[in-house]
Design a protein around this motif. Sequence first.
Motif, PDB file in Angstrom:
ATOM      1  N   UNK A 136       0.831  -1.205   0.000  1.00 25.19           N
ATOM      2  CA  UNK A 136       0.000   0.000   0.000  1.00 25.19           C
ATOM      3  C   UNK A 136       0.866   1.256   0.000  1.00 25.19           C
ATOM      4  N   UNK A 137       1.914   1.265   0.819  1.00 21.00           N
ATOM      5  CA  UNK A 137       2.807   2.415   0.878  1.00 21.00           C
ATOM      6  C   UNK A 137       3.492   2.662  -0.469  1.00 21.00           C
ATOM      7  N   UNK A 138       3.794   1.587  -1.182  1.00 21.04           N
ATOM      8  CA  UNK A 138       4.398   1.714  -2.502  1.00 21.04           C
ATOM      9  C   UNK A 138       3.385   2.172  -3.555  1.00 21.04           C
ATOM     10  N   UNK A 139       2.099   2.141  -3.206  1.00 19.26           N
ATOM     11  CA  UNK A 139       1.059   2.517  -4.156  1.00 19.26           C
ATOM     12  C   UNK A 139       0.821   1.443  -5.203  1.00 19.26           C
ATOM     13  N   UNK A 140       1.056   0.180  -4.825  1.00 14.45           N
ATOM     14  CA  UNK A 140       0.954  -0.923  -5.777  1.00 14.45           C
ATOM     15  C   UNK A 140      -0.154  -1.902  -5.405  1.00 14.45           C
ATOM     16  N   UNK A 181      -1.412  -4.294  -8.097  1.00 14.06           N
ATOM     17  CA  UNK A 181      -0.438  -5.137  -8.782  1.00 14.06           C
ATOM     18  C   UNK A 181      -0.349  -6.488  -8.072  1.00 14.06           C
ATOM     19  N   UNK A 182      -0.209  -7.545  -8.840  1.00 13.63           N
ATOM     20  CA  UNK A 182      -0.074  -8.893  -8.294  1.00 13.63           C
ATOM     21  C   UNK A 182       1.152  -8.967  -7.376  1.00 13.63           C
ATOM     22  N   UNK A 183       0.967  -9.465  -6.165  1.00 12.39           N
ATOM     23  CA  UNK A 183       2.073  -9.550  -5.194  1.00 12.39           C
ATOM     24  C   UNK A 183       3.240 -10.368  -5.731  1.00 12.39           C
ATOM     25  N   UNK A 184       2.949 -11.450  -6.436  1.00 11.19           N
ATOM     26  CA  UNK A 184       4.024 -12.289  -6.974  1.00 11.19           C
ATOM     27  C   UNK A 184       4.893 -11.495  -7.947  1.00 11.19           C
ATOM     28  N   UNK A 185       4.289 -10.630  -8.727  1.00 15.73           N
ATOM     29  CA  UNK A 185       5.059  -9.814  -9.674  1.00 15.73           C
ATOM     30  C   UNK A 185       5.899  -8.767  -8.936  1.00 15.73           C
ATOM     31  N   UNK A 186       5.356  -8.209  -7.857  1.00 14.91           N
ATOM     32  CA  UNK A 186       6.132  -7.263  -7.039  1.00 14.91           C
ATOM     33  C   UNK A 186       7.343  -7.977  -6.448  1.00 14.91           C
ATOM     34  N   UNK A 187       7.142  -9.185  -5.952  1.00 16.39           N
ATOM     35  CA  UNK A 187       8.240  -9.965  -5.377  1.00 16.39           C
ATOM     36  C   UNK A 187       9.280 -10.275  -6.450  1.00 16.39           C
ATOM     37  N   UNK A 188       8.836 -10.692  -7.628  1.00 17.22           N
ATOM     38  CA  UNK A 188       9.769 -11.005  -8.708  1.00 17.22           C
ATOM     39  C   UNK A 188      10.595  -9.777  -9.087  1.00 17.22           C
ATOM     40  N   UNK A 189       9.952  -8.638  -9.233  1.00 17.67           N
ATOM     41  CA  UNK A 189      10.670  -7.425  -9.603  1.00 17.67           C
ATOM     42  C   UNK A 189      11.578  -6.949  -8.471  1.00 17.67           C
ATOM     43  N   UNK A 190      11.215  -7.257  -7.237  1.00 21.21           N
ATOM     44  CA  UNK A 190      12.099  -6.951  -6.113  1.00 21.21           C
ATOM     45  C   UNK A 190      13.363  -7.798  -6.199  1.00 21.21           C
ATOM     46  N   UNK A 209      11.657   2.208  -3.851  1.00 18.54           N
ATOM     47  CA  UNK A 209      10.261   2.525  -4.157  1.00 18.54           C
ATOM     48  C   UNK A 209      10.116   3.050  -5.588  1.00 18.54           C
ATOM     49  N   UNK A 210      10.931   4.008  -5.963  1.00 16.70           N
ATOM     50  CA  UNK A 210      10.838   4.577  -7.307  1.00 16.70           C
ATOM     51  C   UNK A 210      11.209   3.559  -8.369  1.00 16.70           C
ATOM     52  N   UNK A 211      12.253   2.801  -8.129  1.00 15.43           N
ATOM     53  CA  UNK A 211      12.716   1.829  -9.127  1.00 15.43           C
ATOM     54  C   UNK A 211      11.722   0.689  -9.291  1.00 15.43           C
ATOM     55  N   UNK A 212      11.137   0.208  -8.203  1.00 15.77           N
ATOM     56  CA  UNK A 212      10.204  -0.915  -8.323  1.00 15.77           C
ATOM     57  C   UNK A 212       8.933  -0.473  -9.050  1.00 15.77           C
ATOM     58  N   UNK A 213       8.479   0.751  -8.777  1.00 18.77           N
ATOM     59  CA  UNK A 213       7.316   1.281  -9.515  1.00 18.77           C
ATOM     60  C   UNK A 213       7.636   1.362 -11.000  1.00 18.77           C
ATOM     61  N   UNK A 214       8.818   1.860 -11.343  1.00 18.61           N
ATOM     62  CA  UNK A 214       9.220   1.979 -12.739  1.00 18.61           C
ATOM     63  C   UNK A 214       9.326   0.620 -13.416  1.00 18.61           C
ATOM     64  N   UNK A 215       9.925  -0.357 -12.728  1.00 14.27           N
ATOM     65  CA  UNK A 215      10.055  -1.707 -13.293  1.00 14.27           C
ATOM     66  C   UNK A 215       8.679  -2.315 -13.558  1.00 14.27           C
ATOM     67  N   UNK A 216       7.753  -2.119 -12.646  1.00 18.64           N
ATOM     68  CA  UNK A 216       6.426  -2.713 -12.811  1.00 18.64           C
ATOM     69  C   UNK A 216       5.627  -2.021 -13.904  1.00 18.64           C
ATOM     70  N   UNK A 217       5.851  -0.754 -14.099  1.00 15.52           N
ATOM     71  CA  UNK A 217       5.148  -0.040 -15.181  1.00 15.52           C
ATOM     72  C   UNK A 217       5.670  -0.458 -16.539  1.00 15.52           C
TER      73      UNK A 217
END
Length: 94
Positions: free
Chosen positions: A38-42, A45-54, A84-92
Amino acid sequence: MSEQFSVEPVTEHQFVVRATIEGGVVESWFRADPEVIEELGLDDVDEAEIVKQTAVFLAQHQPVEDFPPMLDLVDVMASYDDYADRIRGQLRSS
């Protein structure tokens, strides 16, 4: 970076991330705390994809074989100012 990450859900908000490197497999558990998502504003987005991009993000900062056995996204966010900025950019862009 030649790592290929696979992400497998284990329990709610917890995932096993595996990377094959130099013929071996490295495994780490990741926790995706809903408050961090939530803090990341995501929230949408699918949690698994956030984890993968992390994992991809971390591999840009340290060798995969040095990943700790357990990672929490809140710790990643606290350790890397640009996370935070990089993970948002990667997911976009994925």
